[in-house]
Design a protein around this motif. Structure first.
Motif, short mmCIF file in Angstrom:
data_model
loop_
_atom_site.label_atom_id
_atom_site.label_comp_id
_atom_site.label_asym_id
_atom_site.label_seq_id
_atom_site.Cartn_x
_atom_site.Cartn_y
_atom_site.Cartn_z
N ILE A 47 2.60 -5.96 -9.51
CA ILE A 47 3.53 -7.08 -9.70
C ILE A 47 4.96 -6.62 -9.46
O ILE A 47 5.75 -7.31 -8.80
CB ILE A 47 3.35 -7.71 -11.09
CG1 ILE A 47 2.01 -8.43 -11.16
CG2 ILE A 47 4.50 -8.66 -11.42
CD1 ILE A 47 1.59 -8.85 -12.55
N LYS A 48 5.32 -5.46 -9.99
CA LYS A 48 6.68 -4.93 -9.82
C LYS A 48 6.98 -4.71 -8.33
O LYS A 48 8.06 -5.06 -7.85
CB LYS A 48 6.81 -3.62 -10.59
CG LYS A 48 8.19 -3.03 -10.57
CD LYS A 48 8.26 -1.77 -11.42
CE LYS A 48 9.63 -1.15 -11.36
NZ LYS A 48 9.71 0.07 -12.17
N ILE A 49 6.05 -4.13 -7.61
CA ILE A 49 6.24 -3.89 -6.18
C ILE A 49 6.36 -5.20 -5.42
O ILE A 49 7.25 -5.35 -4.57
CB ILE A 49 5.08 -3.03 -5.62
CG1 ILE A 49 5.11 -1.63 -6.23
CG2 ILE A 49 5.15 -2.96 -4.10
CD1 ILE A 49 3.84 -0.83 -6.00
N LEU A 50 5.49 -6.16 -5.72
CA LEU A 50 5.54 -7.44 -5.03
C LEU A 50 6.84 -8.19 -5.32
O LEU A 50 7.39 -8.86 -4.45
CB LEU A 50 4.33 -8.29 -5.39
CG LEU A 50 3.00 -7.80 -4.84
CD1 LEU A 50 1.85 -8.65 -5.38
CD2 LEU A 50 3.00 -7.81 -3.32
N ASN A 51 7.35 -8.08 -6.55
CA ASN A 51 8.64 -8.70 -6.87
C ASN A 51 9.77 -8.08 -6.05
O ASN A 51 10.66 -8.79 -5.59
CB ASN A 51 8.94 -8.58 -8.37
CG ASN A 51 8.13 -9.54 -9.19
OD1 ASN A 51 7.68 -10.58 -8.71
ND2 ASN A 51 7.91 -9.20 -10.45
N VAL A 99 0.84 -1.21 0.00
CA VAL A 99 0.00 0.00 0.00
C VAL A 99 0.87 1.26 0.00
O VAL A 99 0.63 2.19 -0.78
CB VAL A 99 -0.97 0.00 1.21
CG1 VAL A 99 -1.67 1.34 1.32
CG2 VAL A 99 -1.98 -1.12 1.07
N LEU A 100 1.89 1.29 0.84
CA LEU A 100 2.73 2.48 0.94
C LEU A 100 3.58 2.71 -0.31
O LEU A 100 3.72 3.83 -0.78
CB LEU A 100 3.62 2.38 2.19
CG LEU A 100 2.87 2.37 3.52
CD1 LEU A 100 3.85 2.15 4.67
CD2 LEU A 100 2.08 3.64 3.71
N THR A 101 4.12 1.64 -0.86
CA THR A 101 4.94 1.77 -2.07
C THR A 101 4.08 2.11 -3.28
O THR A 101 4.50 2.89 -4.14
CB THR A 101 5.74 0.47 -2.32
OG1 THR A 101 6.49 0.17 -1.14
CG2 THR A 101 6.69 0.62 -3.49
N ALA A 102 2.91 1.54 -3.37
CA ALA A 102 2.01 1.83 -4.49
C ALA A 102 1.63 3.31 -4.51
O ALA A 102 1.54 3.91 -5.58
CB ALA A 102 0.76 0.96 -4.41
#
Length: 67
Positions: free
Chosen positions: A57-61, A16-19
């Motif tokens: 997807i990029k954040i989760l990776n 949430v914070l990075t998004a």
């Protein structure tokens, strides 16, 4: 509305914070700290959906690599 449920609340929090830094607004669920709510507008285009999914997807990776 969609929800992503993770094993740990730290992953949900980081997503949430990075998004938000990537101009993608996600929300926490009040009753489930391990979940992230995705609530796109009704007027969202296919391209916007694809862009949002790519950002998630990029954040989760990145989160996975740091674990």
């Amino acid at each position: 509305m969609l929800a992503l449920i993770f094993e740990h609340s730290e992953i949900a929090n980081e997503l949430v914070l990075t998004a938000a830094k990537s101009h993608l607004i996600l929300f926490w669920l009040l009753f489930e700290p391990c979940a992230v709510r995705i609530s796109p507008p009704l007027t969202i285009s296919r391209n916007e959906i694809e862009l949002g999914c790519k950002k998630i997807i990029k954040i989760l990776n990145k989160i996975q690599k740091s674990c």
